[in-house]
Structures are given as C-alpha cells and as structure tokens.
Design a protein around this motif. Sequence first.
Motif, mmCIF file in Angstrom:
data_model
loop_
_atom_site.group_PDB
_atom_site.id
_atom_site.type_symbol
_atom_site.label_atom_id
_atom_site.label_comp_id
_atom_site.label_asym_id
_atom_site.label_seq_id
_atom_site.Cartn_x
_atom_site.Cartn_y
_atom_site.Cartn_z
ATOM 1 N N TRP A 33 8.201 -1.485 2.049
ATOM 2 C CA TRP A 33 6.769 -1.241 2.220
ATOM 3 C C TRP A 33 6.032 -2.555 2.461
ATOM 4 C CZ3 TRP A 33 2.726 0.326 -1.957
ATOM 5 C CH2 TRP A 33 1.576 0.844 -1.334
ATOM 6 N N GLY A 36 2.790 -3.105 0.697
ATOM 7 C CA GLY A 36 2.769 -2.960 -0.755
ATOM 8 C C GLY A 36 2.237 -4.156 -1.507
ATOM 9 N N ASN A 168 -3.089 5.238 -6.658
ATOM 10 C CA ASN A 168 -2.466 4.593 -5.510
ATOM 11 C C ASN A 168 -3.240 4.948 -4.248
ATOM 12 O OD1 ASN A 168 -0.141 3.362 -6.768
ATOM 13 N ND2 ASN A 168 0.642 5.427 -7.079
ATOM 14 N N VAL A 172 0.769 7.319 -0.333
ATOM 15 C CA VAL A 172 1.724 6.208 -0.423
ATOM 16 C C VAL A 172 3.127 6.716 -0.723
ATOM 17 C CG1 VAL A 172 2.410 4.255 -1.845
ATOM 18 C CG2 VAL A 172 0.090 4.397 -1.002
#
Length: 209
Positions: A33, A36, A168, A172
């Motif tokens: 990711w 991230g 989040n 996600v």
Amino acid sequence: SSVLALLAASVSFVVYLGYVLLAGMGTFWAAVWPDGQAVRRLRMMAVVGLALTCLGTIAEALVDWLASGRVQGEIADKSGAWLLVRLAGLAGAGFFGAEVLRRPVRGGRRVTVLMLVVLLTITLVVESTAMASPRVVALTATTGLYLLALAAWLGGLMAFAALLVPRNPPGVLERISPRFSRFAGLSVLALTAFTVALRDSGLQLQVAP
C-alpha cells in the motif's frame, strides 16, 4: 560473562523488534500500500521501530565494548564498524524519512525505502553466526532473505492489524486485502523455506557480541 550474555540477549531482542517494525512498515508501503504512509498509526509504528533499533544498536555497542576484552580484537573491530554503518543508515532514514514519506511511496521513494531495508538487513546478517560458517556465502544470503521474509510477514501483519481499527480512509481494507493476502502468502512460503534451510545447516541466529 552471564551478565553480558543476558544483556546481549536483551539487546538482540530490542534490535530485532525494531527491525521488524521498521523494515516491515517499509516493505508494506513499498509492496502492498504505497499510500499507507499517510496513516498516522503506521507512521508511528515505523518511528517506534526506528527508535528501538537506534537504542538497541547503541546498547549493543556498549555491550560490545564491555566484552572487547573477551573476544579477539579483529572481531570486535568488525562488529563496531558495522554498528556504525547501521547507525548511519538509521540516521539517514530519520533525517530523510519525513521527505520520503511526504508523498506516496512510489518510484524513487520506493527504491530508497527498499535500499534502506536491505542495508539494515545486511548490518544484522554480518553480525550473525552465519559469518562463522564454512559455507559463509550461502548461509549469509539465506539468513538475509530469512530476515527480510520475517520482517515482511510479521511487520506487514502488524500493519494490517492496525488498519482493522476504525477511522480508516473509506474502502482501505477492500483495496489492500487482496494484495496483502498474496504478499503475506509469499512471505510465509519464503520464511518457511529459509527456516528449513537454516535448520538443515544447523545454524542458530545470534547477534554479536
């Protein structure tokens, strides 16, 4: 000697824990990711890993100095040199980390993060008992790949677990779950293969001193 052995074991645990957090976050951002790094929880895990590795490395240098009278001078000098290399790499990661993580980890940023992870892994491998084996080339390579697979799997698992907490960004988990499943599966397969290879060689990982 028993006190030094206990200190060395405690320091090794701190160093490896910091390595798993820091290298795990790096491989997670680079392979699973890239966006991230914007999540504060994941960035904090990387910062904690960096702090633990730095503190553990400094403590390792202290233990190495205390044990310098019990080991050969050449071995102690090599150990100290690689500790300095590790500290330099960690200093670079801390200094340039904010700039690298300002945007998603793609392109040159991905290469930089992976290079730092590999450098950190090398500093751990050269201090392991693999360097004392007659098959030093094969075992050092296997040990390095084992450590990378361990950090990728365990660190990535901790990152994914942190994302299970609410608040989040939308969607996600749906986006990264398939990629993380493949990434974790490959990491576990690699970790299993390298564990068997190390077991067959009779090698037990141990960080100097």
